[in-house]
Scaffold this motif. Structure first.
Motif, PDB file in Angstrom:
ATOM      1  N   CYS A 144      -4.989  -2.281   6.691  1.00  0.00           N
ATOM      2  CA  CYS A 144      -4.484  -3.608   6.327  1.00  0.00           C
ATOM      3  C   CYS A 144      -5.316  -4.691   7.020  1.00  0.00           C
ATOM      4  CB  CYS A 144      -3.022  -3.742   6.733  1.00  0.00           C
ATOM      5  SG  CYS A 144      -1.934  -2.584   5.890  1.00  0.00           S
ATOM      6  N   LEU A 173      -1.050  -9.223   3.036  1.00  0.00           N
ATOM      7  CA  LEU A 173       0.035  -8.388   3.550  1.00  0.00           C
ATOM      8  C   LEU A 173       1.393  -8.819   3.021  1.00  0.00           C
ATOM      9  CD1 LEU A 173      -1.032  -8.034   7.276  1.00  0.00           C
ATOM     10  CD2 LEU A 173      -0.791  -6.173   5.645  1.00  0.00           C
ATOM     11  N   PHE A 175       1.910  -6.970  -0.158  1.00  0.00           N
ATOM     12  CA  PHE A 175       1.687  -5.527  -0.155  1.00  0.00           C
ATOM     13  C   PHE A 175       2.995  -4.751  -0.247  1.00  0.00           C
ATOM     14  CE2 PHE A 175       0.770  -1.642   2.571  1.00  0.00           C
ATOM     15  CZ  PHE A 175       0.158  -0.933   1.553  1.00  0.00           C
ATOM     16  N   ILE A 234      -2.431  -1.617  10.897  1.00  0.00           N
ATOM     17  CA  ILE A 234      -2.407  -3.082  10.857  1.00  0.00           C
ATOM     18  C   ILE A 234      -2.934  -3.580  12.187  1.00  0.00           C
ATOM     19  CG2 ILE A 234      -0.984  -5.145  10.575  1.00  0.00           C
ATOM     20  CD1 ILE A 234       1.097  -3.386   9.137  1.00  0.00           C
ATOM     21  N   LEU A 247       7.525  -7.101   5.499  1.00  0.00           N
ATOM     22  CA  LEU A 247       6.429  -6.135   5.390  1.00  0.00           C
ATOM     23  C   LEU A 247       6.812  -4.823   6.061  1.00  0.00           C
ATOM     24  CD1 LEU A 247       3.450  -5.269   4.821  1.00  0.00           C
ATOM     25  CD2 LEU A 247       2.910  -6.265   7.069  1.00  0.00           C
ATOM     26  N   CYS A 254       7.057  -1.184   4.409  1.00  0.00           N
ATOM     27  CA  CYS A 254       6.187  -0.100   4.906  1.00  0.00           C
ATOM     28  C   CYS A 254       6.971   1.168   5.223  1.00  0.00           C
ATOM     29  CB  CYS A 254       5.404  -0.564   6.128  1.00  0.00           C
ATOM     30  SG  CYS A 254       4.035  -1.680   5.727  1.00  0.00           S
TER      31      CYS A 254
END
Length: 191
Positions: A94, A153, A156, A168, A183, A187
């Motif tokens: 990322c 991000l 994402f 990241i 985020l 994730c």
């Protein structure tokens, strides 16, 4: 705890981060302009290690060394299973920039490395750099770049259970606090 601070010009004082993020909203009530400003900055930087490290390209080796230690400790069992042929490993880099971390670290350990980078000229440079490194035989056979995602991000959304690791580094500072939390929640589904 005092959470007040000043803007980048040192003029405007904010009582807390929420006040800063409220003020950073554009006329449309979103942070789109905030994110566009960050991408515009990176679009103007040289597509090199020095460019992505703000003129400090010489710290890359130290950074990679420390990152390698962290990665090997955190992923020890995964790496052992991969070495025994029990699994294929996939990571997303990322804020991939020019592919510095992918090229120097991640491709040595992961079968597939996805690149996520909002600056088109940086991700294009990453693809070119990594393609040359792969052609030189630098990595274990079959290690390659997977998806190249030109997005931020905040946009994402990882494919469910695609990744063994979501890397990241040096880029969360561009997200609003709420977008960092969102985020991380997205994730969780990606690993």
């Amino acid at each position: 705890m005092d959470a007040s601070g000043k803007d980048s010009s040192g003029k405007e004082v904010y009582q807390d981060p929420q006040q800063l993020w409220q003020k950073a909203k554009g006329q449309d009530g979103t942070h789109t302009e905030w994110y566009q400003g960050a991408v515009q900055y990176w679009d103007q930087q040289e597509a090199s290690y020095d460019g992505v490290l703000g003129g400090f390209g010489h710290v890359s080796d130290y950074d990679i060394s420390d990152s390698k230690q962290l990665l090997q400790r955190a992923m020890k069992q995964h790496f052992q299973a991969a070495a025994a042929g029990q699994r294929q490993l996939t990571v997303v880099d990322c804020g991939a920039g020019v592919g510095r971390v992918s090229e120097q670290l991640l491709l040595h350990h992961f079968n597939t490395v996805d690149l996520l980078e909002p600056s088109r000229h940086l991700i294009d440079a990453a693809q070119k750099n990594i393609k040359a490194a792969i052609a030189s035989g630098t990595y274990p056979k079959g290690h390659a770049v997977g998806h190249c995602l030109c997005q931020g991000l905040q946009q994402f959304v990882p494919e469910p259970q695609r990744y063994d690791c979501i890397w990241i580094q040096w880029c969360l500072l561009y997200l609003t606090d709420d977008d960092v939390v969102a985020l991380f929640n997205r994730c969780k589904a990606g690993v």
